[in-house]
Design a protein around this motif. Structure first.
Motif, PDB file in Angstrom:
ATOM      1  N   ASN A 317     -17.477  62.655  49.520  1.00 17.55           N
ATOM      2  CA  ASN A 317     -17.863  64.230  49.586  1.00 17.55           C
ATOM      3  C   ASN A 317     -16.809  65.496  49.705  1.00 17.55           C
ATOM      4  O   ASN A 317     -16.523  66.171  50.245  1.00 17.55           O
ATOM      5  CB  ASN A 317     -17.964  64.928  51.817  1.00 17.55           C
ATOM      6  N   HIS A 318     -15.744  64.894  49.161  1.00 14.83           N
ATOM      7  CA  HIS A 318     -14.785  65.779  48.704  1.00 14.83           C
ATOM      8  C   HIS A 318     -14.972  66.720  47.031  1.00 14.83           C
ATOM      9  O   HIS A 318     -15.736  65.759  46.861  1.00 14.83           O
ATOM     10  CB  HIS A 318     -13.294  64.690  48.436  1.00 14.83           C
ATOM     11  N   PRO A 319     -14.795  67.876  47.677  1.00 12.54           N
ATOM     12  CA  PRO A 319     -15.238  68.829  46.529  1.00 12.54           C
ATOM     13  C   PRO A 319     -14.171  68.413  45.000  1.00 12.54           C
ATOM     14  O   PRO A 319     -15.583  68.545  43.822  1.00 12.54           O
ATOM     15  CB  PRO A 319     -14.486  70.193  46.686  1.00 12.54           C
ATOM     16  N   GLY A 320     -13.551  67.882  44.371  1.00  8.07           N
ATOM     17  CA  GLY A 320     -13.426  67.136  43.573  1.00  8.07           C
ATOM     18  C   GLY A 320     -13.641  66.059  43.158  1.00  8.07           C
ATOM     19  O   GLY A 320     -14.677  65.515  41.895  1.00  8.07           O
ATOM     20  N   GLN A 321     -14.123  64.928  44.047  1.00  8.16           N
ATOM     21  CA  GLN A 321     -14.870  64.525  43.797  1.00  8.16           C
ATOM     22  C   GLN A 321     -16.475  64.340  43.355  1.00  8.16           C
ATOM     23  O   GLN A 321     -17.578  63.564  42.695  1.00  8.16           O
ATOM     24  CB  GLN A 321     -15.208  62.989  45.119  1.00  8.16           C
ATOM     25  N   VAL A 322     -17.074  65.328  44.206  1.00  9.20           N
ATOM     26  CA  VAL A 322     -18.252  65.867  43.824  1.00  9.20           C
ATOM     27  C   VAL A 322     -18.735  66.698  42.393  1.00  9.20           C
ATOM     28  O   VAL A 322     -19.055  66.523  41.951  1.00  9.20           O
ATOM     29  CB  VAL A 322     -19.217  66.677  45.044  1.00  9.20           C
ATOM     30  N   GLU A 323     -18.089  66.898  41.884  1.00 13.93           N
ATOM     31  CA  GLU A 323     -17.260  67.757  40.873  1.00 13.93           C
ATOM     32  C   GLU A 323     -17.544  67.268  39.659  1.00 13.93           C
ATOM     33  O   GLU A 323     -17.978  66.579  38.451  1.00 13.93           O
ATOM     34  CB  GLU A 323     -16.310  68.971  40.665  1.00 13.93           C
ATOM     35  N   GLU A 324     -16.402  65.850  39.939  1.00 13.65           N
ATOM     36  CA  GLU A 324     -16.442  64.975  38.524  1.00 13.65           C
ATOM     37  C   GLU A 324     -17.646  64.383  38.487  1.00 13.65           C
ATOM     38  O   GLU A 324     -17.892  63.330  37.620  1.00 13.65           O
ATOM     39  CB  GLU A 324     -15.084  64.268  39.350  1.00 13.65           C
ATOM     40  N   THR A 325     -18.451  64.024  39.854  1.00  8.21           N
ATOM     41  CA  THR A 325     -19.500  62.784  39.692  1.00  8.21           C
ATOM     42  C   THR A 325     -20.387  63.303  38.495  1.00  8.21           C
ATOM     43  O   THR A 325     -20.962  63.233  37.872  1.00  8.21           O
ATOM     44  CB  THR A 325     -19.824  62.217  40.945  1.00  8.21           C
ATOM     45  N   LYS A 326     -20.143  65.067  38.770  1.00  9.35           N
ATOM     46  CA  LYS A 326     -21.939  66.167  38.302  1.00  9.35           C
ATOM     47  C   LYS A 326     -21.469  65.928  36.761  1.00  9.35           C
ATOM     48  O   LYS A 326     -22.400  65.448  35.977  1.00  9.35           O
ATOM     49  CB  LYS A 326     -21.601  66.885  39.314  1.00  9.35           C
ATOM     50  N   ARG A 327     -19.836  65.925  36.489  1.00  6.20           N
ATOM     51  CA  ARG A 327     -19.351  65.701  35.046  1.00  6.20           C
ATOM     52  C   ARG A 327     -19.912  64.593  34.552  1.00  6.20           C
ATOM     53  O   ARG A 327     -19.980  64.847  33.496  1.00  6.20           O
ATOM     54  CB  ARG A 327     -18.207  65.904  34.881  1.00  6.20           C
ATOM     55  N   LEU A 328     -19.756  63.661  35.146  1.00  5.87           N
ATOM     56  CA  LEU A 328     -19.737  62.389  34.773  1.00  5.87           C
ATOM     57  C   LEU A 328     -21.376  61.796  33.802  1.00  5.87           C
ATOM     58  O   LEU A 328     -21.892  61.572  33.054  1.00  5.87           O
ATOM     59  CB  LEU A 328     -19.431  61.485  35.561  1.00  5.87           C
ATOM     60  N   GLY A 329     -22.052  62.511  35.521  1.00  8.43           N
ATOM     61  CA  GLY A 329     -23.622  62.298  34.949  1.00  8.43           C
ATOM     62  C   GLY A 329     -23.810  62.810  33.758  1.00  8.43           C
ATOM     63  O   GLY A 329     -24.220  62.866  32.996  1.00  8.43           O
ATOM     64  N   SER A 330     -23.204  64.731  34.216  1.00 11.39           N
ATOM     65  CA  SER A 330     -23.549  64.722  32.968  1.00 11.39           C
ATOM     66  C   SER A 330     -23.392  64.354  31.281  1.00 11.39           C
ATOM     67  O   SER A 330     -23.822  64.781  30.599  1.00 11.39           O
ATOM     68  CB  SER A 330     -22.776  67.247  32.980  1.00 11.39           C
ATOM     69  N   GLU A 331     -23.008  64.192  31.006  1.00  8.96           N
ATOM     70  CA  GLU A 331     -22.427  62.927  30.437  1.00  8.96           C
ATOM     71  C   GLU A 331     -23.258  62.117  29.571  1.00  8.96           C
ATOM     72  O   GLU A 331     -22.838  62.137  28.498  1.00  8.96           O
ATOM     73  CB  GLU A 331     -20.780  62.746  30.175  1.00  8.96           C
ATOM     74  N   GLN A 332     -24.140  61.845  30.837  1.00  8.86           N
ATOM     75  CA  GLN A 332     -25.331  61.266  30.702  1.00  8.86           C
ATOM     76  C   GLN A 332     -26.342  61.735  30.175  1.00  8.86           C
ATOM     77  O   GLN A 332     -26.722  60.927  30.428  1.00  8.86           O
ATOM     78  CB  GLN A 332     -25.157  60.120  31.528  1.00  8.86           C
ATOM     79  N   GLY A 333     -26.064  62.594  30.561  1.00 13.83           N
ATOM     80  CA  GLY A 333     -27.457  63.622  30.254  1.00 13.83           C
ATOM     81  C   GLY A 333     -28.730  63.694  31.540  1.00 13.83           C
ATOM     82  O   GLY A 333     -28.900  63.874  31.309  1.00 13.83           O
ATOM     83  N   LEU A 334     -27.254  63.066  32.528  1.00 12.51           N
ATOM     84  CA  LEU A 334     -27.619  63.522  34.283  1.00 12.51           C
ATOM     85  C   LEU A 334     -28.237  64.936  34.783  1.00 12.51           C
ATOM     86  O   LEU A 334     -26.703  65.313  34.700  1.00 12.51           O
ATOM     87  CB  LEU A 334     -27.498  62.436  35.025  1.00 12.51           C
ATOM     88  N   SER A 335     -29.050  65.606  35.014  1.00 13.72           N
ATOM     89  CA  SER A 335     -28.726  67.228  36.012  1.00 13.72           C
ATOM     90  C   SER A 335     -28.287  66.989  37.283  1.00 13.72           C
ATOM     91  O   SER A 335     -28.136  65.730  37.763  1.00 13.72           O
ATOM     92  CB  SER A 335     -29.924  67.849  35.827  1.00 13.72           C
ATOM     93  N   ASN A 336     -27.802  67.551  37.453  1.00 12.67           N
ATOM     94  CA  ASN A 336     -27.515  67.329  39.221  1.00 12.67           C
ATOM     95  C   ASN A 336     -28.384  67.007  39.727  1.00 12.67           C
ATOM     96  O   ASN A 336     -28.409  66.034  40.628  1.00 12.67           O
ATOM     97  CB  ASN A 336     -27.094  68.787  39.654  1.00 12.67           C
ATOM     98  N   THR A 337     -29.806  67.520  39.903  1.00 12.25           N
ATOM     99  CA  THR A 337     -30.470  66.406  40.516  1.00 12.25           C
ATOM    100  C   THR A 337     -30.982  65.073  40.413  1.00 12.25           C
ATOM    101  O   THR A 337     -30.858  63.790  41.197  1.00 12.25           O
ATOM    102  CB  THR A 337     -32.007  67.253  40.569  1.00 12.25           C
ATOM    103  N   ASP A 338     -30.509  64.988  38.911  1.00  9.44           N
ATOM    104  CA  ASP A 338     -30.639  63.001  39.171  1.00  9.44           C
ATOM    105  C   ASP A 338     -29.298  62.447  39.532  1.00  9.44           C
ATOM    106  O   ASP A 338     -29.514  61.093  39.637  1.00  9.44           O
ATOM    107  CB  ASP A 338     -30.307  63.051  37.617  1.00  9.44           C
TER     108      ASP A 338
END
Length: 429
Positions: A317-338
């Protein structure tokens, strides 16, 4: 019978407990279509259908709610409630429209205030613990960021039906004044948003809307509606079921919410010396790592639980980790919801592994999407609301061969010491 449609499972439990604690049999089911089987529905005074539609596209949310409402109508329900998030996250307009359309109705009273959990509405502006909604923690919601506080504006952005407001100057005059104002407003709007400044507001509104067929909003108004039902002698259908004995081991607490309330609850357990494990969500984006990470966490939890220790596992739940998780997901074509669903499904997998290994029949889950994922993974078809731990936070007994006693908690609800309270409640119910 009262028929309720909620957009997530914690919201379903949140409103169900308002009737259960007044003595009524409130059942929650994951809506699976009009032809699905819903166990023990005939025993319910109140049926809550969870459409799990908060993250859906508006058209899909509309379809689900319309079908769920039609099912309730065919069951003979006389009163209907479209349960929404207490801060209007989700497909509010589409879902309220769907309920009205399914019933052939043209008007609904909308009451969002929940004073016991810090939600109030003053002159149409919604507040969270005295802070405007747009300035609260919900502004940073990863899927539904709330960037405005005027409820009418939020609702108008999601529906073509006219919206009006009923302010506190009328509400403070009492039930008769509210009832007259509602009758007048029906000619000019489809949705009437009513101010709530305290519990007395809800008491007055509950009396004023006794003859209204459709209500929308948070669960708080239902607490006063249920009390009025009991005072007027509306009978209950069935006695509460027996609760299976626990196995005496430690309990698993799963926290998937990013809300500060849940973070504070995790910190309370950490301060008390409980094992607290963090799921590194970044590793979930690597299929090879994901399997090993989930297996290792489950093994650690099982060892602690068998030794009688209560364990918390939470998503990063650390903001930095949350944002990095979103970024990695986006690189795989995943939305925030995904990405959110991947995290919730992973926590659900850990939960299933632990309960299977320990045989434990009790667990605590924090976060609406995580609670839904756990229920899906465990094959929960329905549950009866049992007891209230804190306002809007119940325990639930699942239906099936091996009933489970669960506390499914909205991420933004509850005091810092909620988890110890929930442990005591589930152990001694």
């Amino acid at each position: 019978m009262i028929g309720i449609v909620a957009d997530d499972v914690t919201g379903a439990g949140d409103i169900g407990i308002m009737y259960a604690k007044a003595g009524y049999a409130a059942h929650v089911y994951s809506f699976a279509g009009e032809d699905a089987e819903y166990p023990r529905a005939d025993e319910a005074d109140v049926i809550v259908l969870d459409t799990h539609s908060r993250f859906d596209a508006p058209k899909e949310a509309y379809r689900k709610v319309q079908a769920a409402t039609s099912w309730l109508r065919n069951r003979g329900c006389k009163r209907y409630i479209k349960k929404t998030c207490s801060v209007f996250r989700g497909n509010i307009g589409a879902e309220c429209d769907a309920m009205l359309d399914a019933l052939g109705e043209t008007f609904a009273v909308v009451v969002l205030g929940f004073p016991k959990n810090g939600r109030t509405t003053v002159n149409g502006i919604h507040y969270v613990r005295g802070i405007k909604l747009e300035e609260s923690e919900f502004r940073r919601d990863p899927v539904h960021p709330m960037t405005r506080s005027d409820l009418s504006g939020i609702l108008r952005g999601q529906t073509g039906r006219p919206v009006a407001e009923l302010h506190r100057d009328i509400v403070d005059r009492g039930p008769e004044a509210i009832r007259r104002a509602i009758a007048e407003k029906k000619a000019e709007c489809a949705y009437l948003i009513v101010d709530v400044v305290d519990q007395r507001s809800l008491e007055a509104i509950a009396e004023a809307v006794e003859d209204e067929k459709v209500l929308c909003g948070s669960s708080a108004l239902s607490e006063e509606i249920a009390l009025r039902m009991r005072r007027s002698g509306v009978p209950c259908r069935a006695e509460p079921p027996a609760v299976p004995a626990g196995d005496g081991g430690g309990l698993l607490i799963v926290a998937g919410s990013l809300m500060p309330q849940t973070a504070a609850q995790v910190d309370t357990m950490r301060s008390a010396g409980a094992p607290v494990l963090e799921l590194d969500t970044r590793k979930l984006l690597d299929p090879g790592l994901r399997v090993s990470v989930l297996g290792e966490l489950a093994d650690i939890i099982v060892r602690h639980n068998r030794a009688g220790r209560h364990v918390v596992v939470h998503s990063a739940n650390h903001p930095g980790q949350v944002e990095e998780t979103k970024r990695l997901g986006s690189e795989q074509g995943l939305s925030n919801t995904d990405v959110s669903r991947l995290v919730s499904d992973s926590l659900a997998e850990i939960t299933a592994k632990v309960l299977e290994a320990t045989g434990q029949s009790r667990a605590i889950i924090a976060g609406g999407d995580t609670s839904a994922a756990v229920c899906r993974r465990l094959g929960v078809q329905g549950m009866r609301i049992m007891g209230e731990i804190e306002p809007g936070l119940p325990s639930c007994l699942t239906f099936g061969e091996k009933p489970l006693l669960l506390a499914l908690k909205s991420g933004s609800f509850g005091k810092p010491d909620f988890f110890p309270k929930a442990i005591d409640h589930l152990t001694n119910l």
